[in-house]
Every structure is written in C-alpha cells, then in structure tokens.
Design a protein around this motif. Structure first.
Motif, PDB file in Angstrom:
ATOM      1  N   MET A   1      14.788   5.394 -27.135  1.00 22.69           N
ATOM      2  CA  MET A   1      15.603   4.977 -28.272  1.00 22.69           C
ATOM      3  C   MET A   1      14.901   5.364 -29.564  1.00 22.69           C
ATOM      4  O   MET A   1      13.675   5.332 -29.641  1.00 22.69           O
ATOM      5  N   ASP A   2      15.688   5.751 -30.564  1.00 23.70           N
ATOM      6  CA  ASP A   2      15.170   6.052 -31.882  1.00 23.70           C
ATOM      7  C   ASP A   2      14.260   4.913 -32.360  1.00 23.70           C
ATOM      8  O   ASP A   2      14.616   3.733 -32.250  1.00 23.70           O
ATOM      9  N   SER A   3      13.068   5.249 -32.876  1.00 21.11           N
ATOM     10  CA  SER A   3      12.085   4.211 -33.216  1.00 21.11           C
ATOM     11  C   SER A   3      12.580   3.295 -34.329  1.00 21.11           C
ATOM     12  O   SER A   3      12.340   2.075 -34.290  1.00 21.11           O
ATOM     13  N   ASP A   4      13.265   3.856 -35.330  1.00 20.68           N
ATOM     14  CA  ASP A   4      13.802   3.010 -36.392  1.00 20.68           C
ATOM     15  C   ASP A   4      14.856   2.057 -35.848  1.00 20.68           C
ATOM     16  O   ASP A   4      14.925   0.889 -36.253  1.00 20.68           O
ATOM     17  N   LEU A   5      15.669   2.549 -34.933  1.00 23.11           N
ATOM     18  CA  LEU A   5      16.694   1.703 -34.330  1.00 23.11           C
ATOM     19  C   LEU A   5      16.059   0.604 -33.491  1.00 23.11           C
ATOM     20  O   LEU A   5      16.477  -0.561 -33.555  1.00 23.11           O
ATOM     21  N   GLN A   6      15.045   0.946 -32.696  1.00 23.71           N
ATOM     22  CA  GLN A   6      14.378  -0.055 -31.861  1.00 23.71           C
ATOM     23  C   GLN A   6      13.766  -1.156 -32.724  1.00 23.71           C
ATOM     24  O   GLN A   6      13.895  -2.353 -32.420  1.00 23.71           O
ATOM     25  N   ARG A   7      13.134  -0.756 -33.812  1.00 23.88           N
ATOM     26  CA  ARG A   7      12.517  -1.741 -34.717  1.00 23.88           C
ATOM     27  C   ARG A   7      13.594  -2.639 -35.326  1.00 23.88           C
ATOM     28  O   ARG A   7      13.422  -3.863 -35.435  1.00 23.88           O
ATOM     29  N   TYR A   8      14.696  -2.040 -35.710  1.00 22.98           N
ATOM     30  CA  TYR A   8      15.785  -2.814 -36.312  1.00 22.98           C
ATOM     31  C   TYR A   8      16.351  -3.821 -35.312  1.00 22.98           C
ATOM     32  O   TYR A   8      16.576  -4.991 -35.662  1.00 22.98           O
ATOM     33  N   LEU A   9      16.577  -3.397 -34.083  1.00 18.86           N
ATOM     34  CA  LEU A   9      17.126  -4.307 -33.076  1.00 18.86           C
ATOM     35  C   LEU A   9      16.153  -5.441 -32.772  1.00 18.86           C
ATOM     36  O   LEU A   9      16.570  -6.591 -32.579  1.00 18.86           O
ATOM     37  N   ASP A  10      14.869  -5.134 -32.730  1.00 16.48           N
ATOM     38  CA  ASP A  10      13.862  -6.187 -32.519  1.00 16.48           C
ATOM     39  C   ASP A  10      13.922  -7.207 -33.659  1.00 16.48           C
ATOM     40  O   ASP A  10      13.880  -8.432 -33.420  1.00 16.48           O
ATOM     41  N   ASP A  11      14.030  -6.720 -34.887  1.00 20.07           N
ATOM     42  CA  ASP A  11      14.077  -7.618 -36.041  1.00 20.07           C
ATOM     43  C   ASP A  11      15.374  -8.425 -36.042  1.00 20.07           C
ATOM     44  O   ASP A  11      15.385  -9.606 -36.426  1.00 20.07           O
ATOM     45  N   LEU A  12      16.465  -7.802 -35.638  1.00 20.37           N
ATOM     46  CA  LEU A  12      17.749  -8.509 -35.584  1.00 20.37           C
ATOM     47  C   LEU A  12      17.697  -9.663 -34.585  1.00 20.37           C
ATOM     48  O   LEU A  12      18.137 -10.782 -34.890  1.00 20.37           O
ATOM     49  N   VAL A  13      17.157  -9.402 -33.406  1.00 23.68           N
ATOM     50  CA  VAL A  13      17.066 -10.464 -32.397  1.00 23.68           C
ATOM     51  C   VAL A  13      16.140 -11.579 -32.881  1.00 23.68           C
ATOM     52  O   VAL A  13      16.442 -12.768 -32.711  1.00 23.68           O
ATOM     53  N   ALA A  14      15.032 -11.216 -33.517  1.00 24.52           N
ATOM     54  CA  ALA A  14      14.107 -12.235 -34.028  1.00 24.52           C
ATOM     55  C   ALA A  14      14.784 -13.108 -35.076  1.00 24.52           C
ATOM     56  O   ALA A  14      14.636 -14.349 -35.065  1.00 24.52           O
ATOM     57  N   ALA A  15      15.552 -12.495 -35.974  1.00 20.92           N
ATOM     58  CA  ALA A  15      16.246 -13.265 -37.001  1.00 20.92           C
ATOM     59  C   ALA A  15      17.312 -14.160 -36.383  1.00 20.92           C
ATOM     60  O   ALA A  15      17.490 -15.324 -36.795  1.00 20.92           O
ATOM     61  N   ALA A  16      18.021 -13.653 -35.383  1.00 19.62           N
ATOM     62  CA  ALA A  16      19.039 -14.460 -34.723  1.00 19.62           C
ATOM     63  C   ALA A  16      18.414 -15.653 -34.005  1.00 19.62           C
ATOM     64  O   ALA A  16      18.979 -16.764 -34.006  1.00 19.62           O
ATOM     65  N   GLY A  36      24.288   5.088 -24.131  1.00 20.35           N
ATOM     66  CA  GLY A  36      23.292   6.158 -24.165  1.00 20.35           C
ATOM     67  C   GLY A  36      23.701   7.352 -24.994  1.00 20.35           C
ATOM     68  O   GLY A  36      23.276   8.477 -24.703  1.00 20.35           O
ATOM     69  N   ALA A  37      24.513   7.139 -26.036  1.00 24.36           N
ATOM     70  CA  ALA A  37      25.010   8.256 -26.835  1.00 24.36           C
ATOM     71  C   ALA A  37      24.792   8.027 -28.324  1.00 24.36           C
ATOM     72  O   ALA A  37      25.516   8.600 -29.143  1.00 24.36           O
ATOM     73  N   TYR A  38      23.820   7.215 -28.693  1.00 23.89           N
ATOM     74  CA  TYR A  38      23.571   6.951 -30.113  1.00 23.89           C
ATOM     75  C   TYR A  38      23.174   8.231 -30.829  1.00 23.89           C
ATOM     76  O   TYR A  38      22.313   8.984 -30.366  1.00 23.89           O
ATOM     77  N   GLN A  39      23.801   8.501 -31.960  1.00 28.78           N
ATOM     78  CA  GLN A  39      23.575   9.712 -32.740  1.00 28.78           C
ATOM     79  C   GLN A  39      23.146   9.307 -34.142  1.00 28.78           C
ATOM     80  O   GLN A  39      23.977   8.883 -34.948  1.00 28.78           O
ATOM     81  N   PRO A  40      21.846   9.399 -34.470  1.00 31.96           N
ATOM     82  CA  PRO A  40      21.390   9.020 -35.809  1.00 31.96           C
ATOM     83  C   PRO A  40      22.180   9.746 -36.889  1.00 31.96           C
ATOM     84  O   PRO A  40      22.458  10.940 -36.773  1.00 31.96           O
ATOM     85  N   GLY A  41      22.566   8.993 -37.911  1.00 36.64           N
ATOM     86  CA  GLY A  41      23.327   9.568 -38.997  1.00 36.64           C
ATOM     87  C   GLY A  41      24.824   9.532 -38.794  1.00 36.64           C
ATOM     88  O   GLY A  41      25.581   9.768 -39.738  1.00 36.64           O
TER      89      GLY A  41
END
Length: 272
Positions: A1-16, A36-41
C-alpha cells in the motif's frame, strides 16, 4: 500500500478509537483500496467503521470533527467514510442504515449526514447496500475481525434491484448531446462493467479489471476499450456511447432480453 495512504489510515483509526473507545468494533478499507486498485491522484479513500451500537448525535459530530480533511488531511482526492451499527452491518439490509456519512477532502465537496432520512433521495440510496456487499467480499481490515464476518451480503433479489437503481441513477445524469468525448464517462462505463460482472459471475472486481474481464469473455463493445484507455490519459467515451452501454447493462441485469448488434452494440429483442 502507498506509504502516505497507510499512514493516513493508521491515523484515521487511531482518531476514531479516541472518539469511540471500546465501541469501535472494526475499521475496513473499501472501494479501490479493498479491491487492490488504489490509484494515487485519482482514487478516493473509502472507509467503513463499525460501532457496537447506535451513536449519539454528539458522538457522530465529534467523529466528523476529528476526521474531516481540515483536522486530518487526506492524501487522496477525498475520504468517503461511513459508520454502521454492528447489527445493521450484519443484517444484509438493502437500506442505507448508516450512523454517520462523511465526505471530505481537498478535491471533494464536504458532506456530513447523521441520519439516512436526511440524505436527499435524488443522490441515491443504493450506494450503501452495494458498498456493504463489496465489503463482505473484499473489505480490508484495519481493525477488528475479517470483513466477511462483520458485513452480510445482499440477497440476490436485493442485489439486482440496487444494481438496476444505480444504473438508472447514472442514466438520469445529464450528458453532452454531441459526439465529443465527455469527461467522467469512463467511470460510468467501467462502473457498469463492474455491475455486470457481479451480476453474471458473482464477484466484485475493480472497475478496470471488470472491463477487461468482459473483453476477455468476448464483449466487442469498443466503448469498454475506450474507457480503459481513458484511465491512462486517452480520450473518454462520448456521452451517447456511455449511455448506450449503460442501458444495455441495465436491461440485462433487469432481465430484459437483448441481442448483440453491429460492433458489439445491443438492441432490445422485439416480441413476434
């Protein structure tokens, strides 16, 4: 997974978790991430949270305040987040049934809805049951048990009805009347491909993968090739091409017999 996306999802779950505490039963990436088809941008980030029970309005508002783009910047076009009560997620209902709906992002109009009754009917009520069906098959757990244990699938009858409603909604949108390429038609065509593959084969695929499966199965519609090419910078289909394909798909799913016409187009079979 895109590293920025992974970090964002981790932060989202923590905030929730900070807002919901032990009432947060699970968190799941859906949509292009789950398939499995996430396309950055280009892709949105779709997330479903599951709570132990219904949320108080104040809790829903606090969750929105913590997760909206201004508080937690989304690295994608935007976040589409829905919160479900565990009982609703397990019910297989075709109704919206959400506790919170949040759309937020740098390139996405803000939407916050805390009651399904407040969602305009013109915006469609079919999204949620279809999304939960995709989650049942392919939800990516960020927290909690496997998605297939949390989200029930739709019945065959409800699935067909919601697919037809979705295609009818797309067909009702205004399209350019001329033969010039129309931005956005590639998503309309490929979304119809995904619906048709689910109807025929019983599996949810990412949009481009669904288009390719239809081509591999012998579908000669040039509009599919054009929609796939548009995802990589080519010109999108015209509005007329997209509408004709969507109509064909809707007719097949609704059970109206069709026959292939010249060039892979389709016409309704006339009685007698």
């Amino acid at each position: 997974m895109d590293s920025d996306l992974q970090r964002y999802l981790d932060d989202l779950v923590a905030a929730a978790r900070e807002v919901l505490g032990a009432d947060l039963i699970g968190a799941y990436a859906a949509g292009s991430v789950g398939l499995g088809a996430y396309q950055p941008g280009r892709s949105d980030v779709d997330v479903a949270l599951v709570s132990a029970g219904p949320l108080a309005r104040a809790t829903g508002r606090e969750l929105v305040a913590r997760l909206r783009h201004e508080a937690l910047p989304c690295p994608a076009r935007g976040l589409e987040l829905v919160v479900y009560d565990r009982a609703v997620a397990a019910s297989g209902t075709p109704e919206p049934g959400f506790e919170v709906e949040l759309n937020t992002g740098a390139a996405m109009p803000f939407r916050c809805t805390l009651d399904p009754a407040d969602r305009p009917a013109a915006d469609g009520r079919f999204w949620y049951g279809l999304d939960r069906s995709i989650l049942h098959q392919s939800g990516l757990p960020l927290l909690g048990p496997p998605a297939g244990e949390v989200f029930a699938d739709l019945t065959a009858a409800d699935l067909r009805r919601l697919l037809v409603e979705a295609l009818s909604w797309w067909l009702a949108l205004p399209t350019p009347p001329d033969d010039r390429p129309a931005p956005g038609t590639e998503d309309a065509v490929l979304g119809a491909c995904r619906s048709l593959v689910r109807h025929r084969d019983g599996v949810w695929l990412a949009k481009v993968a669904a288009g390719r499966r239809l081509v591999d199965a012998g579908d000669r519609a040039e509009v599919i090739h054009r929609a796939i090419a548009a995802r990589h910078g080519g010109p999108p289909p015209t509005g007329a091409q997209a509408r004709a394909f969507q109509q064909r798909v809707r007719d097949e799913i609704a059970g109206q017999p069709v026959v292939s016409g010249p060039g892979g187009t389709a016409t309704r079979r006339r009685a007698g």
